[in-house]
Design an enzyme around this catalytic site. Sequence first.
Site, PDB file in Angstrom:
ATOM      1  N   ASN A   1      35.230  36.819  63.204  1.00  0.00           N
ATOM      2  CA  ASN A   1      36.101  37.428  62.740  1.00  0.00           C
ATOM      3  C   ASN A   1      35.724  38.759  63.284  1.00  0.00           C
ATOM      4  O   ASN A   1      34.730  39.507  62.153  1.00  0.00           O
ATOM      5  CB  ASN A   1      36.333  37.635  60.910  1.00  0.00           C
ATOM      6  CG  ASN A   1      37.171  37.987  60.463  1.00  0.00           C
ATOM      7  OD1 ASN A   1      37.995  38.809  61.086  1.00  0.00           O
ATOM      8  ND2 ASN A   1      37.435  38.046  59.017  1.00  0.00           N
TER       9      ASN A   1
ATOM     10  N   ARG B   1      39.089  34.241  64.551  1.00  0.00           N
ATOM     11  CA  ARG B   1      40.570  34.674  64.045  1.00  0.00           C
ATOM     12  C   ARG B   1      40.686  36.241  64.842  1.00  0.00           C
ATOM     13  O   ARG B   1      40.082  36.982  65.367  1.00  0.00           O
ATOM     14  CB  ARG B   1      40.080  35.196  62.754  1.00  0.00           C
ATOM     15  CG  ARG B   1      41.187  36.076  61.331  1.00  0.00           C
ATOM     16  CD  ARG B   1      40.444  36.483  60.450  1.00  0.00           C
ATOM     17  NE  ARG B   1      41.343  36.465  59.823  1.00  0.00           N
ATOM     18  CZ  ARG B   1      41.141  37.553  58.857  1.00  0.00           C
ATOM     19  NH1 ARG B   1      40.545  37.341  57.733  1.00  0.00           N
ATOM     20  NH2 ARG B   1      42.652  37.522  57.434  1.00  0.00           N
TER      21      ARG B   1
ATOM     22  N   HIS C   1      47.768  36.714  57.773  1.00  0.00           N
ATOM     23  CA  HIS C   1      46.394  35.872  56.155  1.00  0.00           C
ATOM     24  C   HIS C   1      47.193  34.122  56.043  1.00  0.00           C
ATOM     25  O   HIS C   1      46.954  33.831  55.107  1.00  0.00           O
ATOM     26  CB  HIS C   1      47.351  36.457  54.844  1.00  0.00           C
ATOM     27  CG  HIS C   1      46.277  38.047  54.687  1.00  0.00           C
ATOM     28  ND1 HIS C   1      47.399  38.402  53.929  1.00  0.00           N
ATOM     29  CD2 HIS C   1      45.393  38.040  54.671  1.00  0.00           C
ATOM     30  CE1 HIS C   1      46.334  39.316  53.423  1.00  0.00           C
ATOM     31  NE2 HIS C   1      45.204  39.693  54.515  1.00  0.00           N
TER      32      HIS C   1
ATOM     33  N   HIS D   1      47.821  36.534  48.443  1.00  0.00           N
ATOM     34  CA  HIS D   1      46.181  36.467  48.371  1.00  0.00           C
ATOM     35  C   HIS D   1      45.752  38.157  48.664  1.00  0.00           C
ATOM     36  O   HIS D   1      46.323  38.460  48.963  1.00  0.00           O
ATOM     37  CB  HIS D   1      46.087  35.892  50.275  1.00  0.00           C
ATOM     38  CG  HIS D   1      45.181  36.400  50.864  1.00  0.00           C
ATOM     39  ND1 HIS D   1      44.224  35.632  51.008  1.00  0.00           N
ATOM     40  CD2 HIS D   1      44.645  37.994  51.184  1.00  0.00           C
ATOM     41  CE1 HIS D   1      43.058  35.605  51.631  1.00  0.00           C
ATOM     42  NE2 HIS D   1      43.349  37.803  51.464  1.00  0.00           N
ATOM     43  N   LEU D   2      44.796  37.925  46.641  1.00  0.00           N
ATOM     44  CA  LEU D   2      44.869  39.387  46.899  1.00  0.00           C
ATOM     45  C   LEU D   2      43.547  40.058  47.321  1.00  0.00           C
ATOM     46  O   LEU D   2      42.912  39.704  46.567  1.00  0.00           O
ATOM     47  CB  LEU D   2      45.345  39.557  45.518  1.00  0.00           C
ATOM     48  CG  LEU D   2      46.523  38.844  44.594  1.00  0.00           C
ATOM     49  CD1 LEU D   2      46.836  39.377  43.102  1.00  0.00           C
ATOM     50  CD2 LEU D   2      47.284  39.392  45.488  1.00  0.00           C
TER      51      LEU D   2
ATOM     52  N   GLY E   1      43.075  43.449  51.641  1.00  0.00           N
ATOM     53  CA  GLY E   1      44.413  43.275  52.256  1.00  0.00           C
ATOM     54  C   GLY E   1      45.884  42.086  51.153  1.00  0.00           C
ATOM     55  O   GLY E   1      44.687  42.091  51.142  1.00  0.00           O
TER      56      GLY E   1
ATOM     57  N   ARG F   1      47.072  49.909  51.877  1.00  0.00           N
ATOM     58  CA  ARG F   1      48.500  50.472  53.076  1.00  0.00           C
ATOM     59  C   ARG F   1      49.623  50.264  51.615  1.00  0.00           C
ATOM     60  O   ARG F   1      49.286  49.931  50.111  1.00  0.00           O
ATOM     61  CB  ARG F   1      48.195  49.050  53.918  1.00  0.00           C
ATOM     62  CG  ARG F   1      47.335  48.907  54.781  1.00  0.00           C
ATOM     63  CD  ARG F   1      47.309  48.033  55.221  1.00  0.00           C
ATOM     64  NE  ARG F   1      46.429  46.967  55.612  1.00  0.00           N
ATOM     65  CZ  ARG F   1      45.318  45.821  55.673  1.00  0.00           C
ATOM     66  NH1 ARG F   1      46.727  45.208  55.790  1.00  0.00           N
ATOM     67  NH2 ARG F   1      43.959  45.489  54.746  1.00  0.00           N
TER      68      ARG F   1
ATOM     69  N   MET G   1      40.084  47.605  43.645  1.00  0.00           N
ATOM     70  CA  MET G   1      40.453  47.177  42.272  1.00  0.00           C
ATOM     71  C   MET G   1      39.506  46.807  40.601  1.00  0.00           C
ATOM     72  O   MET G   1      39.724  47.955  39.490  1.00  0.00           O
ATOM     73  CB  MET G   1      40.805  45.474  42.154  1.00  0.00           C
ATOM     74  CG  MET G   1      41.618  45.398  40.686  1.00  0.00           C
ATOM     75  SD  MET G   1      42.808  46.402  40.382  1.00  0.00           S
ATOM     76  CE  MET G   1      44.756  45.654  41.457  1.00  0.00           C
TER      77      MET G   1
ATOM     78  N   GLU H   1      38.702  30.736  55.132  1.00  0.00           N
ATOM     79  CA  GLU H   1      39.201  31.332  55.948  1.00  0.00           C
ATOM     80  C   GLU H   1      38.245  30.502  57.028  1.00  0.00           C
ATOM     81  O   GLU H   1      39.017  30.790  58.047  1.00  0.00           O
ATOM     82  CB  GLU H   1      39.800  32.614  56.309  1.00  0.00           C
ATOM     83  CG  GLU H   1      40.522  33.015  55.815  1.00  0.00           C
ATOM     84  CD  GLU H   1      40.433  34.476  54.894  1.00  0.00           C
ATOM     85  OE1 GLU H   1      40.293  34.837  54.493  1.00  0.00           O
ATOM     86  OE2 GLU H   1      41.823  35.414  55.709  1.00  0.00           O
TER      87      GLU H   1
END
Length: 394
Positions: free
Chosen positions: A9, A94, A182, A209-210, A213, A242, A284, A379
Amino acid sequence: MSNAILVINAGSSSLKFSVFRDHGGGDPVVTINGQISGIGTQPVFDAKDAQRRPLAEKSWGAGEASDRTALLSYLLSWIEERLEGATLIAAGHRVVHGGVRHAAPVLLTSALLDELDGLVPLAPLHQPHNLAAIRALAEAHPELPQVTCFDTAFHRNQPWQAQTFAIPRELTEEGVRRYGFHGLSYEYIARRLPEIAPELGDSRVVVAHLGSGASMCAIHGGRSVDSTMGFTALDGLPMGTRCGTIDPGVLIYLMRKGMDASAIEKMLYNKSGLLGVSGISNDMRALLESSDPHAQEAVELFCFRIAKETGALAASMGGVDAVVFTAGIGERSAPVRARVGDKLAWMGVEIDAAANEANAAKISTPGSRLPVYVIPTDEERMIALHTRKVLTGR
Ligand code: ADP
């Protein structure tokens, strides 16, 4: 004998990698995780085993900082020394954008690489770095098959309405459409949910999906039917830095005020979202710990928009049978999930406080009309599964 799969990735200045071991039956198992950070400045390589125990660390001088071929050559040699008899069958990448054509992962060819180059204008902040790593690996190890796994692929079969902006048709035909991102995370959740909750069957699920991004997806019968991210990864929910959905009139206003495209891009990608509203942090955890009213407003706006999008995505499916939280904030932030749960009480959500605090797999009460789950995303594993499928057919 077992096979090994390298998962990559690649970002602008870092390259995260995992090595999976495939013994034939079941899912491939991760054996090594690591990254090369500081690409372009002072690269540092570090790797850990599956128990998070350090395996290696190395740094380079500024002279070699941008030589991705040399860095990937080092990485491959390091991995090959640790294969313990397994055969490295491929690298899976990815790749953020697969355009309109790719609804599934594909084996890399030079024609595909040219095609993916053509999509750089659609994802200028991610696609060039994904492709640079593929090119560098092809140069370092031309014999190693590479598989490209697109973040857009899972959304490719959405109904046309979900993929289309109400703009002149020529622009849609040129590629100005809603792609969604995502996808590898949502695909993993779609695969995992029936194992956790078999009773849900071919249900209608809203997945949030938090992470830094953030986006949401409506999944019906295991397939994506709508998502909050559109043409770029800027749309939908507010994120760490964003803005999420914004009235396009704001951009016209800013342009008339004299801001050019790159200044607007910088503001909307890097200075907005949680950071922009709080003026404090894009993290967060920091906002939840802060008593500053602006930090509290940023958290409230984030939760408000998640609840609002849940309603919109439910409408896209004609109803909703379950809600799933995933990624950094979704998997670990009980206060955010509790607040969103409160806002969804009208839909029948009732959060079980103790289960929520414990980050349990199911965080709604037995009496909740709408069940709510927390499922850690993976992922990398999805990329390993795709890569194995492309290479071996299973
Ligand atoms: P990325 O999108 O970069 O892959 P992650 O999915 O790892 O990111 O999510 C990163 C975000 O998760 C961080 O910005 C942080 O705000 C948030 N996060 C991680 N742990 C917690 C926690 N315990 N409580 C609240 N937020 C958290």
